[in-house]
Design a protein around this motif. Structure first.
Motif, short mmCIF file in Angstrom:
data_model
loop_
_atom_site.label_atom_id
_atom_site.label_comp_id
_atom_site.label_asym_id
_atom_site.label_seq_id
_atom_site.Cartn_x
_atom_site.Cartn_y
_atom_site.Cartn_z
N GLN A 51 52.27 16.33 1.23
CA GLN A 51 51.66 16.97 0.05
C GLN A 51 50.44 16.21 -0.43
OE1 GLN A 51 55.28 16.72 -2.30
NE2 GLN A 51 55.33 18.95 -2.36
N ASN A 52 49.82 15.45 0.47
CA ASN A 52 48.62 14.69 0.10
C ASN A 52 47.34 15.31 0.66
OD1 ASN A 52 50.22 12.80 -1.09
ND2 ASN A 52 50.07 11.28 0.53
N VAL A 53 47.49 16.27 1.56
CA VAL A 53 46.31 16.76 2.28
C VAL A 53 45.91 18.16 1.79
CG1 VAL A 53 45.33 17.22 4.56
CG2 VAL A 53 47.07 15.43 4.28
N TYR A 54 44.66 18.27 1.42
CA TYR A 54 44.10 19.55 0.97
C TYR A 54 42.79 19.78 1.71
CZ TYR A 54 47.51 19.41 -2.74
OH TYR A 54 48.70 19.38 -3.42
N LYS A 55 42.54 21.02 2.03
CA LYS A 55 41.35 21.30 2.83
C LYS A 55 40.10 21.40 1.96
CE LYS A 55 40.88 23.56 7.20
NZ LYS A 55 41.26 24.60 8.09
N TYR A 56 40.19 22.17 0.91
CA TYR A 56 39.03 22.40 0.05
C TYR A 56 39.39 22.15 -1.41
CZ TYR A 56 37.36 24.84 4.19
OH TYR A 56 36.99 25.15 5.46
N TYR A 57 38.36 21.95 -2.22
CA TYR A 57 38.60 21.70 -3.65
C TYR A 57 39.46 22.80 -4.27
CZ TYR A 57 35.12 17.96 -3.79
OH TYR A 57 34.44 16.78 -3.59
N ASP A 58 39.14 24.05 -3.95
CA ASP A 58 39.86 25.13 -4.62
C ASP A 58 41.32 25.24 -4.15
OD1 ASP A 58 38.61 25.92 -2.27
OD2 ASP A 58 38.64 28.03 -2.79
N ASP A 59 41.65 24.62 -3.02
CA ASP A 59 43.06 24.61 -2.59
C ASP A 59 43.93 23.83 -3.58
OD1 ASP A 59 42.49 26.10 -0.37
OD2 ASP A 59 42.28 24.38 0.96
N LEU A 60 43.28 22.91 -4.30
CA LEU A 60 44.03 22.13 -5.29
C LEU A 60 44.58 23.02 -6.41
CD1 LEU A 60 41.61 19.09 -5.58
CD2 LEU A 60 44.01 18.93 -4.95
N PHE A 61 43.95 24.18 -6.58
CA PHE A 61 44.38 25.08 -7.66
C PHE A 61 45.52 26.01 -7.23
CE2 PHE A 61 40.24 23.66 -8.94
CZ PHE A 61 40.25 23.68 -10.33
N ILE A 62 45.86 25.93 -5.96
CA ILE A 62 46.87 26.88 -5.44
C ILE A 62 48.22 26.20 -5.28
CG2 ILE A 62 47.48 28.38 -3.49
CD1 ILE A 62 44.41 28.49 -2.93
N ASP A 63 49.22 26.80 -5.87
CA ASP A 63 50.58 26.30 -5.71
C ASP A 63 51.16 26.91 -4.42
OD1 ASP A 63 53.19 25.61 -5.80
OD2 ASP A 63 53.63 26.54 -7.73
N ASN A 64 51.23 26.08 -3.39
CA ASN A 64 51.65 26.59 -2.07
C ASN A 64 53.04 27.22 -2.08
OD1 ASN A 64 49.44 26.18 -0.53
ND2 ASN A 64 49.94 24.05 -0.09
N THR A 65 53.85 26.81 -3.04
CA THR A 65 55.21 27.34 -3.05
C THR A 65 55.23 28.82 -3.42
OG1 THR A 65 55.48 26.67 -5.34
CG2 THR A 65 56.26 25.13 -3.67
#
Lengths: 415, 394
Positions: free
Chosen positions: A271-285
């Protein structure tokens, strides 16, 4: 919104932003490599009939894409698209390549265009001025020194090493800047070479780090399995035999399969790896999961075979055709592509839903055994015990290699 | 006997020169502690990511404060003990952003697709005469002072380019609607964006039936802005998606709360605003104590967001009637509506006026709570402060 299936619009979006189109410009080859995926060991490809792609077919596709690109807003202001030439040996159909390059240039497409080619370098001496002038990126197949290169033989069974090395050296001498910027090497690992040997040879000769690939293990003919295993050598096996394993592993850091597995594990589990800045806003669950690790058609490339079949990748068997171009007709039904893709996805839903490794899955749908039947067999499936073992091995590997975690969490993890 | 202590992967460990803070982003427990030399040494060791959040020590060789500290960590679920040979491995929470801005620049930003997806909200100030000369528009959607109108053709050309799906929210702010040139054409243009669009208008303007009729005919969702007013009626003849009450003080709150209750409004929000004279009201109602910060129940992803982006402003651009485009209305324009969205995003990313402005870059480096604290807001800039922590300010 991810819905667990793909839509026609997903495919349309990928075509608008297409980053690579690859033409199999001929299925003819001036070599007869022992392990060629279009050779005697494998099935699942169209019969090789020394066919040469015609410009009129390529033109139909280019015109279709050009219209797409001109009439739609792309994600990038100046997108970059590679036109790739693949074979067989692409230099055998140089008139086609020249025509395509000239035509693409004449269109003044609203994007940056670059060209690339995978070649065995046998004919480079004839065409090097054009290749250098057009800055064509070359991936040259070279398996190491003369012995290591021994499976790459001509039609008479003679090792092609001398011809290749002489051509590559001539290219380097005549066009040093082009060589420095645009030439890379691909080496196939087998029982006559080693990761260490390949790496040292190409690094010493040309100052480059080669891409090293293992023999393809999909689509092997049943009666050739023994032959395949005799020639096959894994990277791990080769690295273990190496005298200089640690420093070599470091040099081929992300190329080492164990590191690659650890990387995928961290990417999916930490849960440390994100591709783009806006991916941080998405709750993958909250996102529905699309089964398997298959690329969405044209998200990476479009591959056109010499017979005019349109595939999403050259590694996919040719019965999974997405469209076709022949003579004056060009068919690419985006809706049908999405439906067909979803049909295969649906077959995997149940198995994937109970797979413990689904969040790290890299399995391509089209490489799954019996995918066309009602009960596909997925080699990547993991039950709880298998996943625990996989997890244990990854953790052990990461723990054993001090500094690896730092390298992985501070590096680019994309393929 | 040698023991290995391992902090769990969900734990953030921050230290400064005197204290430390552990925050469990799975259970939301926290522990603030004083650094003794031995505790500091252990924290430094754990914070070296090569050590994978584990430290090996001899029970007989650690001092009493460290022993008690470890015991507290174990009892509160921050870590586990294991024997040297066990395969317990922890991954310290370190954000790996594959396409961070530095990487995008290196990779030739012109060709990098995907950054258009960053643009998610556009606020377009349509202008119109506005008697108030305040600067509320710097803090929230509110009509700008002055009487300029957005040129219709200029606006139409600009809006035509928002063809993709990445802009999810387009907010138009208008005043003096009855006198606005080409208003029906403008509203019809705006309405073509469907549910992505909302029109922000002051409550006072809605008292004019002509305004309500124009809006009703446009089928656009509207947000009604209440400020320094004593509302009497709720207008049910327009499609109101939200009532936004701007508060200068507690008294405003009481008045609006009563109106909301009487009118039976359910879709509303309160937005405290700074008017130059109500600092105490803002501090009392918006600023936070350390205890409140720790109760914010942030997941690992939320903490990473605080480290990498401004949660409030990322993806938001503002357009003034002059055609100038801003990522922060108190800073220089990053371009104009004649520029492509791609180049506007590049300009903001290069200048970093707003989208990646984090608390860390806002002068709070060294504070234990820097990654838990909400991203910097416009309100703080306008008030001339860079800290919203009441404990820290005291």
């Amino acid at each position: 919104m991810n819905t667990g299936r793909i839509s026609e619009n997903d495919i349309r979006h990928n075509l608008i932003n297409l980053s690579q189109i690859v033409f199999e410009v001929t299925d003819d080859c001036n070599l007869n490599c022992y392990y060629c995926t279009y050779g005697d060991l494998y099935y699942g490809y169209d019969k090789r009939e020394a066919r040469y792609m015609k410009f009129r077919d390529a033109k139909l596709i280019i015109d279709y894409l050009a219209e797409f690109w001109r009439n739609n807003t792309t994600d990038a202001e100046t997108p970059l698209t590679y036109f790739g030439f693949y074979g067989g040996e692409p230099l055998l159909n140089m008139p086609f390549i020249m025509e395509v390059v000239e035509y693409v240039e004449s269109l003044h497409l609203p994007r940056k265009i670059e060209y690339s080619m995978t070649t065995n370098a046998i004919l480079i001496d004839r065409y090097m001025s054009f290749l250098a002038e057009k800055n064509i990126h070359l991936l040259i197949s070279l398996d190491g020194d003369r012995d290591a290169h021994g499976y790459r033989v001509d039609k008479g069974g003679r090792n092609s090493f001398d011809r290749v090395i002489s051509n590559v050296r001539a290219l380097q001498e005549k066009y040093p800047i082009y060589f420095k910027n645009n030439i890379n090497f691909n080496s196939v690992l087998h029982n006559r070479n080693s990761v260490e040997g390949i790496f040292n040879f190409i690094n010493n000769e040309f100052g480059k780090s080669p891409q090293i690939s293992e023999l393809s293990d999909t689509g092997i003919k049943k009666d050739k399995v023994e032959q395949f295993h005799k020639a096959y050598q894994s990277k791990i096996e080769s690295l273990q035999k190496s005298e200089n394993n640690n420093s070599l592993s470091d040099k081929v850091f992300l190329d080492n399969p164990s590191t690659y597995r650890a990387k995928i594990y961290i990417q999916s589990q930490s849960q440390n790896v994100y591709k783009y800045y806006d991916d941080l806003f998405i709750d993958n669950t909250t996102i529905n999961y699309i089964p398997t690790g298959t690329c969405i058609p044209f998200s990476r490339k479009m591959f056109v075979t010499v017979n005019g079949k349109i595939l999403q990748c050259e590694r996919i068997r040719q019965n999974f055709t997405l469209g076709i171009v022949t003579g004056n007709s060009f068919e690419l039904d985006l809706k049908a592509i999405a439906e067909n893709y979803n049909h295969y996805l649906d077959k995997m839903q149940q198995l994937c839903s109970i797979c413990h490794n689904k969040s790290s899955c890299l399995q391509c749908l089209f490489h799954i055994d019996k995918i066309e039947s009602s009960k596909p067999i997925c080699k990547s499936f993991m039950n709880k015990q298998e996943f625990i073992r996989y997890q244990y091995n990854c953790l052990k590997y990461i723990k054993k290699h001090q500094g690896l975690y730092r390298k992985l969490v501070t590096s680019i993890m994309d393929d | 006997m040698r023991t290995v202590f391992t902090l769990k992967s969900d734990i953030f460990l921050w230290t400064n020169d005197k204290e430390g803070l552990l925050y469990n982003c799975a259970t939301f427990n926290s522990l603030k502690f004083v650094l003794t030399p031995s505790i500091e040494e252990m924290c430094n060791y754990l914070n070296n990511i090569d050590n994978l959040y584990s430290i090996s020590y001899d029970d007989n060789e650690i001092d009493a404060p460290l022993s008690k500290f470890i015991s507290d960590l174990l009892s509160q679920g921050f870590g586990v003990l294991n024997n040297d040979g066990d395969n317990i491995t922890s991954f310290p929470p370190v954000l790996n952003l594959q396409n961070n801005w530095e990487g995008v620049i290196k990779d030739n930003a012109q060709s990098t697709s995907r950054i258009l997806n960053y643009l998610s909200v556009l606020t377009i100030f349509l202008g119109g005469y506005n008697s108030n000369n305040d600067k509320l528009y710097l803090q929230t959607e509110y009509p700008i002072p002055g009487g300029d109108f957005f040129d219709f053709q200029m606006l139409a050309d600009f809006l035509k380019r928002i063809t993709s799906t990445y802009v999810k929210d387009i907010r138009f702010v208008i005043s003096d609607l009855v006198n606005y040139p080409n208003i029906n054409n403008i509203l019809s243009l705006i309405a073509s964006f469907g549910h992505k669009v909302s029109l922000f208008i002051k409550y006072d303007e809605l008292s004019n039936p002509t305004v309500r009729t124009i809006i009703k005919n446009s089928n656009i969702f509207i947000v009604v802005l209440y400020h320094s007013t004593c509302p009497r009626n709720i207008y049910t003849d327009c499609e109101i998606i939200n009532h936004r009450f701007l508060l200068d003080n507690e008294n405003d709150y009481s008045i609006f709360a009563e109106f909301i209750k009487e009118a039976g409004i359910s879709n509303y929000n309160f937005v405290p605003v700074y008017n130059g004279n109500n600092q105490d009201f803002i501090i009392n109602n918006l600023f936070l104590t350390q205890e409140e910060l720790l109760q914010s129940r942030l997941t690992k992803r939320h903490v990473f967001m605080h480290q990498a982006v401004n949660v409030f402003s990322f993806g938001h651009l503002f357009v003034l009637p002059s055609g100038k485009v801003y990522s922060d209305l108190t800073k220089k324009a990053i371009g104009s509506i004649n520029d492509t969205f791609h180049s506007l995003i590049l300009a903001e990313q290069n200048a970093n006026y707003s989208w990646r402005r984090t608390r860390r870059a806002n002068g709070c480096e060294g504070c234990l709570f820097v990654d838990i604290c909400p991203s910097p807001t416009k309100l703080e800039d306008i008030m001339g402060t860079h800290c919203i922590c009441t404990d820290h300010r005291n």
